[in-house]
Design a protein around this motif. Structure first.
Motif, mmCIF file in Angstrom:
data_model
loop_
_atom_site.group_PDB
_atom_site.id
_atom_site.type_symbol
_atom_site.label_atom_id
_atom_site.label_comp_id
_atom_site.label_asym_id
_atom_site.label_seq_id
_atom_site.Cartn_x
_atom_site.Cartn_y
_atom_site.Cartn_z
ATOM 1 N N PHE A 28 -6.322 83.290 -16.640
ATOM 2 C CA PHE A 28 -5.514 83.267 -15.423
ATOM 3 C C PHE A 28 -5.552 81.864 -14.857
ATOM 4 O O PHE A 28 -6.474 81.089 -15.136
ATOM 5 C CB PHE A 28 -6.023 84.274 -14.390
ATOM 6 C CG PHE A 28 -7.499 84.186 -14.118
ATOM 7 C CD1 PHE A 28 -8.394 84.990 -14.799
ATOM 8 C CD2 PHE A 28 -7.994 83.292 -13.187
ATOM 9 C CE1 PHE A 28 -9.754 84.912 -14.563
ATOM 10 C CE2 PHE A 28 -9.349 83.197 -12.940
ATOM 11 C CZ PHE A 28 -10.238 84.013 -13.635
ATOM 12 N N PHE A 29 -4.548 81.549 -14.043
ATOM 13 C CA PHE A 29 -4.479 80.218 -13.471
ATOM 14 C C PHE A 29 -5.391 80.088 -12.265
ATOM 15 O O PHE A 29 -6.157 79.120 -12.135
ATOM 16 C CB PHE A 29 -3.040 79.894 -13.083
ATOM 17 C CG PHE A 29 -2.869 78.550 -12.443
ATOM 18 C CD1 PHE A 29 -2.572 78.437 -11.085
ATOM 19 C CD2 PHE A 29 -3.015 77.394 -13.184
ATOM 20 C CE1 PHE A 29 -2.416 77.197 -10.486
ATOM 21 C CE2 PHE A 29 -2.869 76.139 -12.602
ATOM 22 C CZ PHE A 29 -2.570 76.042 -11.254
ATOM 23 N N ARG A 30 -5.332 81.090 -11.389
ATOM 24 C CA ARG A 30 -6.116 81.025 -10.151
ATOM 25 C C ARG A 30 -6.242 82.419 -9.544
ATOM 26 O O ARG A 30 -5.311 83.204 -9.591
ATOM 27 C CB ARG A 30 -5.415 80.109 -9.142
ATOM 28 C CG ARG A 30 -6.164 79.908 -7.827
ATOM 29 C CD ARG A 30 -5.393 79.014 -6.871
ATOM 30 N NE ARG A 30 -4.134 79.599 -6.466
ATOM 31 C CZ ARG A 30 -2.958 79.045 -6.753
ATOM 32 N NH1 ARG A 30 -2.878 77.913 -7.428
ATOM 33 N NH2 ARG A 30 -1.839 79.636 -6.332
ATOM 34 N N ILE A 31 -7.394 82.691 -8.972
ATOM 35 C CA ILE A 31 -7.564 83.922 -8.203
ATOM 36 C C ILE A 31 -7.423 83.562 -6.736
ATOM 37 O O ILE A 31 -8.229 82.801 -6.198
ATOM 38 C CB ILE A 31 -8.926 84.582 -8.455
ATOM 39 C CG1 ILE A 31 -9.028 85.033 -9.915
ATOM 40 C CG2 ILE A 31 -9.110 85.757 -7.521
ATOM 41 C CD1 ILE A 31 -10.359 85.661 -10.265
ATOM 42 N N ASN A 32 -6.398 84.097 -6.102
ATOM 43 C CA ASN A 32 -6.150 83.758 -4.708
ATOM 44 C C ASN A 32 -7.044 84.541 -3.758
ATOM 45 O O ASN A 32 -7.668 83.986 -2.856
ATOM 46 C CB ASN A 32 -4.683 84.014 -4.358
ATOM 47 C CG ASN A 32 -3.765 82.958 -4.926
ATOM 48 O OD1 ASN A 32 -4.039 82.410 -5.986
ATOM 49 N ND2 ASN A 32 -2.669 82.679 -4.241
ATOM 50 N N VAL A 33 -7.068 85.842 -3.946
ATOM 51 C CA VAL A 33 -7.816 86.716 -3.048
ATOM 52 C C VAL A 33 -8.736 87.615 -3.868
ATOM 53 O O VAL A 33 -8.343 88.108 -4.927
ATOM 54 C CB VAL A 33 -6.875 87.599 -2.203
ATOM 55 C CG1 VAL A 33 -7.675 88.486 -1.257
ATOM 56 C CG2 VAL A 33 -5.882 86.732 -1.418
ATOM 57 N N SER A 103 1.654 82.631 -16.987
ATOM 58 C CA SER A 103 2.985 82.960 -17.487
ATOM 59 C C SER A 103 3.952 83.389 -16.398
ATOM 60 O O SER A 103 5.119 83.640 -16.684
ATOM 61 C CB SER A 103 2.880 84.079 -18.525
ATOM 62 O OG SER A 103 2.290 85.224 -17.945
ATOM 63 N N SER A 104 3.496 83.466 -15.157
ATOM 64 C CA SER A 104 4.384 83.937 -14.105
ATOM 65 C C SER A 104 4.060 83.217 -12.801
ATOM 66 O O SER A 104 2.918 82.853 -12.544
ATOM 67 C CB SER A 104 4.234 85.451 -13.910
ATOM 68 O OG SER A 104 4.964 85.880 -12.773
ATOM 69 N N SER A 105 5.080 83.058 -11.978
ATOM 70 C CA SER A 105 4.870 82.462 -10.656
ATOM 71 C C SER A 105 4.458 83.509 -9.634
ATOM 72 O O SER A 105 4.079 83.170 -8.516
ATOM 73 C CB SER A 105 6.154 81.761 -10.194
ATOM 74 O OG SER A 105 7.213 82.688 -10.089
#
Length: 121
Positions: A28-33, A103-105
């Protein structure tokens, strides 16, 4: 894809403490929450606490002053320190993340399998 591994649940007496952990892994790119929800038998799943990547926290009124959520961004791990536990805290506790994949915004929600917390004498 994200994988979540929860640990730290168990049986504790009223007034006792437990520490839950949730470790995220995968691509994954980033975990926001990151957050914890709980669900007692016959009840809806409810937010316990959440924390953003910048450290902003949110707590359910019922746990304010007793529970503390924290996270280690380098390890993609979240913790929930639960003190002064009450019988009404008994529930299955679910780890939750909102993350951005490569792969997704869009942001995607993902839940762990849950860990049982039982507060009883």
């Amino acid at each position: 894809q994200v994988q979540l591994v929860e640990s730290g649940g168990g049986l504790v007496q009223p007034g006792g403490s437990l520490r839950l952990s949730c470790a995220a892994s995968g691509s994954f790119f980033r975990i926001n929450v990151m957050g914890w929800y709980h669900q007692a038998p016959g009840k809806q799943r409810e937010l316990v606490a959440s924390i953003t990547s910048s450290g902003s926290t949110n707590y359910a009124d019922s746990v304010k002053g007793r529970f503390t959520i924290s996270r280690d961004n380098a390890k993609n791990t979240m913790y929930l320190q639960m003190n002064s536990l009450k019988p009404e805290d008994t529930a299955v506790y679910y780890c939750y993340v909102k993350y951005k994949s490569y792969s997704s915004s869009l942001l995607t929600d993902y839940w762990g399998q849950g860990t049982q917390v039982t507060v009883s004498s």
